[in-house]
Design an enzyme around this catalytic site. Structure first.
Site, short mmCIF file in Angstrom:
data_model
loop_
_atom_site.label_atom_id
_atom_site.label_comp_id
_atom_site.label_asym_id
_atom_site.label_seq_id
_atom_site.Cartn_x
_atom_site.Cartn_y
_atom_site.Cartn_z
N GLU A 97 0.75 -1.25 -0.05
CA GLU A 97 0.08 -0.06 0.01
C GLU A 97 0.86 1.36 0.08
OE1 GLU A 97 -3.33 -0.18 -0.36
OE2 GLU A 97 -2.96 -2.15 -0.61
N ARG B 232 17.96 10.45 -21.04
CA ARG B 232 17.80 10.81 -22.70
C ARG B 232 18.16 12.21 -22.71
NH1 ARG B 232 13.63 12.71 -25.05
NH2 ARG B 232 14.04 11.89 -27.20
#
Ligand code: JD8
Length: 296
Positions: free
Chosen positions: A116, A154
């Site tokens: 959770e 990137r």
């Protein structure tokens, strides 16, 4: 950039050894270390979870192993302070501008919860950012971390060649990209749009802009509210909606000139996009827009 990832499933992060991110790491453009949270447990079962206070389903990650892990990892470089990121469906949305902000940091730590989630106190104590990658439910933070690490890596200098980085990404210019094509010129009876083989670079740029505008209007119309559109852009957008005409008394309008003419005739030429929103000239039903059932 240095990136540490703490998880109970270090193997889940193995894809970071591959392709663009793996190559960036092998070129020392990014240093990625994954850590097994259970290394900071002391019991024989290496327990990282316990029942939630207040009741309810599932288990919650105990604060002590997280705190021990983060203290240890942070102490490995006293000269720097990391940005600590906790992926959670309750986080602020991850976006390209968020990726760009993270790419400016020199040290990131990702804390991958499971069950959770992680005890709220240790999150309060350590997290700089609680981030969600989207409105769907994952089983833990690992995949979200893969997404964010790839999006950030990137953007690091030298990771993607200059030619490619200058070429505008979706979201960099605020519109969805249109379709792309390669050889053969005809495949299974489907031809590549003639304009792309014309060699007319200005016409190709205009066509691509129009495809991007049309696709964005159909799939992500809210994106159009966030960018500046030229009059030519707005005409393309308007013609797109009107072409999606849902069946009023007026015929569908399929061209830019028709859209402007029809909007003018209806007395709404002051805002072509208003016509666009309605989808028809007059009181016809709303346009169906994108055929996808996922497109509202
Ligand atoms: C972290 C545990 C699972 C969270 C019950 C099942 C991000 N966009 C996103 N969707 N889901 C996550 C995500 C889910 C996570 C954890 C991230 C840690 N779970 C839970 C609460 C409710 N389940 C995410 N980023």
């Amino acid at each position: 950039m240095r990136i540490d990832v703490v998880t109970i499933f270090p193997d889940y992060l193995r894809p970071l050894e591959l392709a663009l991110v793996g190559r960036a790491a092998s070129r020392d453009l990014v240093d990625i270390q994954t850590h097994d949270l259970r290394a900071w447990t002391h019991d024989v079962h290496r327990t990282v979870d316990d029942s939630p206070y207040g009741g309810g389903p599932g288990m919650v990650m105990r604060p002590e192993p997280w705190d021990a892990a983060l203290r240890d990892i942070v102490a490995r470089d006293p000269s720097r302070r990391p940005r600590v990121v906790v992926p959670t469906p309750a986080g602020v949305p991850f976006t390209q501008s968020y990726a760009a902000e993270l790419a400016e940091q020199d040290w990131l730590i990702f804390c991958c919860g499971r069950y959770e989630g992680i005890d709220g106190r240790v999150v309060d104590a350590w997290a700089d950012d609680e981030i969600s990658i989207g409105d769907y439910v994952l089983a833990g933070g690992e995949v979200a971390t893969l997404v964010m690490v790839e999006a950030v890596t990137r953007l690091l200098p030298g990771v993607v060649g200059n030619a490619e980085s200058i070429i505008d990404d979706s979201f960099a210019h605020g519109l969805l990209e249109g379709p792309v094509y390669t050889r053969p010129p005809v495949w299974e009876g489907r031809a590549v749009p003639e304009i792309l083989r014309s060699g007319d670079h200005a016409a190709i740029a205009r066509w691509r802009r129009e495809e991007a505008l049309r696709r964005t209007r159909r799939r992500r119309p809210e994106l159009l509210d966030r960018i500046e559109l030229s009059d030519a852009d707005r005409a393309v957008v308007a013609s797109t909606i009107v072409a999606a005409h849902g069946g009023g008394d007026d015929p569908p309008v399929t061209g830019v000139e028709d859209a402007v003419t029809a909007a003018g005739a209806a007395g709404v030429v002051e805002d072509a996009v208003t016509v666009a929103e309605r989808g028809t000239i007059g009181d016809g039903p709303a346009p169906s827009g994108c055929a996808s059932s996922h497109c509202s």
